[in-house]
Design an enzyme around this catalytic site. Structure first.
Site, mmCIF file in Angstrom:
data_model
loop_
_atom_site.group_PDB
_atom_site.id
_atom_site.type_symbol
_atom_site.label_atom_id
_atom_site.label_comp_id
_atom_site.label_asym_id
_atom_site.label_seq_id
_atom_site.Cartn_x
_atom_site.Cartn_y
_atom_site.Cartn_z
ATOM 1 N N SER A 59 0.712 -3.087 -0.163
ATOM 2 C CA SER A 59 -0.344 -3.793 -0.162
ATOM 3 C C SER A 59 -0.364 -4.467 0.983
ATOM 4 C CB SER A 59 -0.244 -4.700 -1.527
ATOM 5 O OG SER A 59 0.559 -5.630 -1.127
ATOM 6 N N LYS A 60 -1.507 -5.212 1.625
ATOM 7 C CA LYS A 60 -1.682 -5.576 2.388
ATOM 8 C C LYS A 60 -0.896 -7.119 2.496
ATOM 9 C CE LYS A 60 -6.280 -7.173 1.650
ATOM 10 N NZ LYS A 60 -7.587 -7.091 1.965
ATOM 11 N N ARG A 61 -0.895 -7.679 1.429
ATOM 12 C CA ARG A 61 -0.078 -8.954 1.137
ATOM 13 C C ARG A 61 1.407 -9.043 1.599
ATOM 14 N NH1 ARG A 61 -2.375 -11.727 -4.521
ATOM 15 N NH2 ARG A 61 -4.480 -12.077 -3.726
#
Length: 491
Positions: free
Chosen positions: A251-253
């Site tokens: 995920s981009k987080r």
């Protein structure tokens, strides 16, 4: 034989490394079997898909060196290759399913559906079945006569087990109790993924489908649709999902996920493709560094490991370093010029730097942040700003959420977005911009942060905001939930 890759633009139009991973394995498998690789743009979600997001996907895959024999930019005998241009085809096939009793018009309202789901929870059931959704015939006629909106849903068994064959996993058993009466055609007339893909795969003569394992639970719906239509189902192969180093779904987080981030941050396309090739697959001699041609030459789908491959940016950076050090000096000079040190980029940045220069030697320190991936930030980097650190962290998170929803990336749009948010949060623009300056350029003494974000582009800008939030301690689930409610209340 034909295989295809799934393309689904994200809300920000970011071409995801997961898309490249699936595309790479599709291309390798197709070539290994002497077949063709078809690329299709799945853009039925009009809110998420734009011409810019489609072009970004095509450009990023081409940058990596991936190639397809049929697609929206190269044509082919099975077009059109954009699902948004195939609406009439889906409507025709959906009407056929309704006529045969395999699908039905569902007039249930959003409020009724919410009530039904609550009742299901209380009874311990997980999915809505046709029997749950059924309305009395007279009520259906009443809503139809009133022109009320409806969706088309497929009929699915109430009980029993569906067996799906997978090229890597063998027979997969899924209880029909876990499968809901899937919407096939939405109220706006656009198809869902399930109907569109089954129809397209058949009409485009797809024989093998390689996709991520997140679609395993949807396979029974697809198998049932093939049976309803009387078509032969393609061979399915579900590849393992890419994971963060902590084994959660990529995920981009927790990791930069956009291909364009790695392009802008100075990674070589050969190295990124090499790294994606190592995700769940290995060369016969276990070598870590290999070219696309070498992978194509030795590719065997049975060498794919089903364990979740870990996408580790540190390992990617190490591999990228190997590729850089193998370049001749002349080649490296050419690559650096192509990447950033070209006349076009210089002309973009000079209007911002010129007014702050007294000697040529001032130029590189002024613009060095534009040539970096991540910045060497610490909490102390933000300590000189007027706002408390926690307030700065929240401000950065709110700005990130707004900029993730920004569909057209330009200095003016960024400024309008930031100014509106600062007003809504009741923070003076000067104080609001200070942490943005630090997050984007590493200092408050740089030129306009709006110009800087315009020059860096959306992927690198958003990645730096995420980095800054992490540097300030990040936010736990409880804090994020509270912030999400506050953010939503801003309008």
């Amino acid at each position: 034989m034909t295989v295809r890759t799934r393309i689904a633009p994200s809300p920000t139009g970011d071409p995801h490394v997961g898309t490249a991973y699936i595309a790479l394995f599709n291309q390798c498998f197709a070539q290994a079997q002497g077949g063709q690789f078809v690329l299709r743009i799945e853009d039925t979600d009009q809110a998420r898909s734009t011409p810019e997001s489609e072009q970004a996907i095509l450009d990023s895959l081409r940058w990596l060196g991936l190639d397809w024999q049929e697609g929206p930019d190269v044509g082919g005998p099975h077009g059109p290759y954009r699902q948004s241009e195939r609406g009439g085809i889906y409507k025709k096939h959906c009407d056929e399913l309704v006529a045969k009793g395999h699908a039905f018009h569902c007039y249930r309202t959003a409020e009724e559906l919410d009530q039904l789901r609550e009742q299901l929870k209380e009874s311990g059931k997980a999915t809505l079945k046709p029997s749950d959704l059924a309305l009395p015939a007279e009520e259906v006629e009443k809503r139809k006569a009133a022109g009320e909106p409806y969706v088309v849903r497929m009929n699915v068994p109430e009980s029993g087990t569906c067996v799906v064959e997978d090229l890597l996993r063998g027979a997969i058993e899924i209880d029909w109790a876990q499968v809901d009466a899937q919407i096939l055609l939405k109220s706006d007339g656009m198809p869902t993924y399930h109907l569109a893909n089954v129809v397209d795969d058949h009409l485009m003569e797809i024989t093998h489908v390689l996709r991520g394992e997140e679609w395993i639970n949807s396979a029974p719906k697809h198998k049932l649709l093939y049976e309803y239509f009387g078509w032969e189902m393609p061979v399915l192969c579900h590849l393992p999902l890419l994971r963060n180093p902590d084994k959660t779904k990529l995920s981009k987080r927790k990791n930069p996920t956009s291909i364009l981030y790695y392009q802008r941050a100075g990674f070589m396309p050969e190295a990124l493709l090499n790294y994606l090739g190592r995700m769940g697959w290995s060369m016969p001699d276990e070598s870590e560094k290999f070219t696309l041609d070498e992978m194509l030459k030795h590719f065997d789908i049975q060498r794919v490991s089903l364990g979740g491959p870990v996408f580790d940016v540190e390992k990617l950076s190490w591999l990228n370093g190997l590729w850089i050090r193998e370049l001749q000096d002349e080649q490296l000079a050419d690559r650096l010029q192509q990447w950033l040190l070209n006349r076009e980029n210089l002309l973009k940045v000079l209007p911002q730097a010129k007014g702050r220069m007294e000697t040529f030697g001032d130029f590189m320190p002024l613009v060095s942040f534009l040539a970096a991936g991540q910045l060497p930030l610490t909490e102390d980097s933000f300590a000189g700003n007027r706002l408390e650190l926690d307030e700065q962290k929240k401000l950065l998170q709110f700005t990130l959420w707004r900029l993730e929803a920004l569909r057209s990336w330009s200095k003016d749009n960024i400024f309008a977005t930031v100014k509106e948010l600062s007003t809504q949060m009741d923070i003076k623009l000067k104080d609001f911009n200070a942490p943005l300056f630090v997050a984007i350029s590493g200092t408050t003494a740089s030129f306009s942060v709006m110009d800087a974000m315009g020059l860096l582009g959306p992927d690198l800008s958003r990645a730096r905001l995420r980095q800054a939030i992490d540097v300030l301690g990040g936010a736990g689930k409880k804090v994020l939930k509270r912030w999400e409610k506050e953010f939503a209340s801003l309008g």
